[in-house]
Design an enzyme around this catalytic site. Structure first.
Site, short mmCIF file in Angstrom:
data_model
loop_
_atom_site.label_atom_id
_atom_site.label_comp_id
_atom_site.label_asym_id
_atom_site.label_seq_id
_atom_site.Cartn_x
_atom_site.Cartn_y
_atom_site.Cartn_z
N HIS A 125 -4.61 81.83 51.47
CA HIS A 125 -3.27 82.38 51.21
C HIS A 125 -3.31 83.86 51.59
O HIS A 125 -4.36 84.50 51.50
CB HIS A 125 -2.99 82.21 49.71
CG HIS A 125 -1.60 82.59 49.28
ND1 HIS A 125 -1.23 83.89 49.06
CD2 HIS A 125 -0.51 81.83 49.01
CE1 HIS A 125 0.04 83.92 48.67
NE2 HIS A 125 0.50 82.68 48.63
N ASP A 204 -10.76 82.13 44.90
CA ASP A 204 -9.34 82.13 44.56
C ASP A 204 -9.05 80.78 43.88
O ASP A 204 -8.90 79.76 44.55
CB ASP A 204 -8.51 82.31 45.83
CG ASP A 204 -7.01 82.26 45.54
OD1 ASP A 204 -6.63 82.02 44.38
OD2 ASP A 204 -6.22 82.44 46.49
N GLN A 207 -4.88 77.58 42.97
CA GLN A 207 -4.39 76.20 43.08
C GLN A 207 -5.40 75.21 42.51
O GLN A 207 -5.09 74.01 42.43
CB GLN A 207 -4.10 75.85 44.54
CG GLN A 207 -2.99 76.68 45.18
CD GLN A 207 -1.59 76.29 44.71
OE1 GLN A 207 -1.39 75.26 44.06
NE2 GLN A 207 -0.62 77.12 45.03
N LYS A 230 1.78 79.50 37.90
CA LYS A 230 1.56 78.17 38.49
C LYS A 230 0.90 77.24 37.48
O LYS A 230 0.83 76.03 37.69
CB LYS A 230 0.69 78.28 39.75
CG LYS A 230 1.36 79.09 40.88
CD LYS A 230 0.50 79.12 42.10
CE LYS A 230 0.78 80.29 43.02
NZ LYS A 230 1.93 80.14 43.88
N CYS A 368 2.89 81.37 53.09
CA CYS A 368 1.98 82.54 52.99
C CYS A 368 0.61 82.21 53.57
O CYS A 368 -0.42 82.68 53.05
CB CYS A 368 1.85 83.05 51.56
SG CYS A 368 3.38 83.63 50.88
C1 LIG Z 1 -4.08 79.72 46.89
C2 LIG Z 1 -3.19 80.83 46.42
N1 LIG Z 1 -3.73 82.03 46.20
C3 LIG Z 1 -2.99 83.05 45.76
C4 LIG Z 1 -1.64 82.92 45.55
C5 LIG Z 1 -0.86 84.08 45.08
O1 LIG Z 1 -0.36 83.88 43.79
P1 LIG Z 1 0.54 85.03 43.15
O2 LIG Z 1 1.73 85.19 44.06
O3 LIG Z 1 0.92 84.53 41.82
O4 LIG Z 1 -0.29 86.25 43.13
C6 LIG Z 1 -1.04 81.68 45.79
C7 LIG Z 1 0.42 81.50 45.61
O5 LIG Z 1 1.03 80.65 46.22
C8 LIG Z 1 -1.83 80.61 46.22
O6 LIG Z 1 -1.30 79.40 46.44
#
Ligand SMILES: Cc1ncc(COP(=O)(O)O)c(C=O)c1O
Length: 410
Positions: A125, A204, A207, A230, A368
């Site tokens: 992402h 990360d 998800q 999420k 993204c």
């Molecule tokens: C895999 C992953 N990492 C990071 C993020 C970023 O999350 P946030 O916008 O809550 O910081 C997302 C959001 O879609 C994501 O899917």
């Protein structure tokens, strides 16, 4: 199998799902972007703001002490939820994005120098891309990528060739927010640790934590991040787990109230971890709301949620794949509840607008993940993401909407 996903045991916990969209039954299939909240979370946030509300960590009166205790109790809950031993290694941030930026700017600017290498993956992402590119512009680090294979798996074999004596960090997602691929986190971690115990590992978990139980002790990360909204919690709260001694060794990223031990005209002594990284008034009600979400998920059991979502995913994959002209991206075994696809000749944004009119909420575009879109040679995809409340009706409504879209657009 189909009958098994007819009646979702937890859907009634989410009153918000009774809303209609354009007068149609709501089929909310965008939990990957942000999940709906159960009533217990909405109640907890309201109560945090309405009952005995006060700022925390400062007041000596009952309300402030009470909210401080409630806030700090969530730190322990979060640690237990992800299998972290020490609650003091949990830092509250605004979201995953801020947590990764904190690591890049605090650890990265302290320990990295020009020519040092970091390894990411092609499926990250932007939250795990852009902070490192900012650092590259600031100090000249080199960024390398683990490639993604055609089925959406990481080319783990390539990792050993990317690791060098200049590698300082390997940062990668647990689960792809586009492909649903569940990466072999423990295996990657082992390969990196075997190559050198000095290389730091950032996972990360955004998800990953939402779809199945996670125990980070099996992953052995230096840093692990996730976001509250999420995970059926409120927006405005995220989590950075950091290995305690590592957090002790890096400077604060932002300065202000609540993160100091002592301030004089001549200088500042910082508070110990985690306060050192939590400058200013934190998201008090949101953190308490996240605690309520974790309590809710624990009461159900993440293993039960994972099993339910797998059944729904199986049904959805079968039905969506059967539509003529559909191409699904991400077909690895054991993937999480996310399906990304395109329909030949039908622009993804047009599909989404027709689905919207049918009461179906999906995400379209690049998610993204523009480098991943480039990898698959597409501008965007339609993404349906499954939450614990998703049921057969949602999928049937999606499929009916897709057939309608196809008829209208071709
Ligand atoms: C895999 C992953 N990492 C990071 C993020 C970023 O999350 P946030 O916008 O809550 O910081 C997302 C959001 O879609 C994501 O899917």
């Amino acid at each position: 199998m189909v009958a098994e996903i007819d009646r979702n045991p937890w859907r009634s916990d989410f009153s918000v799902l009774n809303q209609t969209m354009h007068g149609k039954r709501l089929a909310f299939l965008d939990s990957g972007a942000s999940a709906q909240k159960p009533d217990v979370v909405l109640d907890a946030v309201r109560s945090a703001l309405a009952d005995g509300y006060a700022n925390i960590h400062r007041g000596l009166y009952e309300f402030s002490q009470g909210k401080t205790a409630a806030f700090e109790a969530v730190r322990r809950k979060v640690a237990d939820f992800i299998g972290a031993r020490d609650a003091q290694s949990i830092v509250f941030t605004r979201n995953s994005t801020e947590a990764i930026n904190l690591v890049a700017q605090s650890w990265g600017r302290t320990f990295l120098k020009e020519g040092d290498e970091i390894i990411l993956t092609e499926m990250e992402h932007h939250a795990n891309f852009v902070p490192w590119h900012i650092l590259k512009n600031q100090i000249g680090i080199v960024i390398k990528y683990i490639p993604v294979l055609d089925d959406g798996a990481l080319d783990i074999g390539a990792l050993s060739e990317l690791l060098t004596n200049k590698t300082r960090l390997v940062a990668f997602t647990h689960v792809s927010n586009v492909l649903g691929t569940v990466n072999p986190v423990a295996e990657i971690s082992k390969i990196v640790r075997k190559f050198s115990s000095d290389i730091k590992i950032l996972i990360d978990g955004t998800q990953g934590v939402v779809h199945a139980p996670v125990d980070i002790s099996a992953f052995d990360p230096d840093f692990f991040v996730f976001t509250g909204h999420k995970l059926y919690g409120p927006t405005g709260v995220g989590v950075l787990y950091g290995r305690k001694e590592l957090l002790d060794s890096i400077p604060p990223w932002q300065g202000g109230g609540d993160m100091i031990e002592r301030v004089t005209l001549d200088g500042v002594a910082f508070a110990p971890v985690p306060a050192k990284f939590e400058a200013g008034t934190p998201a008090i009600a949101e953190v308490i709301g996240l605690g309520a979400a974790i309590d809710y998920l624990n009461a159900i059991g993440m293993d039960k949620i994972a099993a339910w979502e797998q059944k729904v995913l199986h049904y959805a994959t079968e039905k969506v794949s059967a539509i003529e002209g559909v191409c699904v991206y991400g077909t690895t075994a054991g993937k999480a509840g996310i399906i990304s696809f395109n329909i030949d000749g039908c622009p993804d944004a047009d599909i989404a607008m027709i689905l919207d009119r049918c009461g179906v909420a999906v995400r379209t575009g690049h998610h993204c993940c523009q480098p991943l879109m480039q990898r698959f040679g597409v501008e965007g995809t339609v993404r349906a993401s499954i939450g614990l409340y998703t049921n057969k009706d949602d999928i049937d409504q999606l499929v009916a909407g897709l057939l309608k879209a196809r008829d209208m657009l071709l």
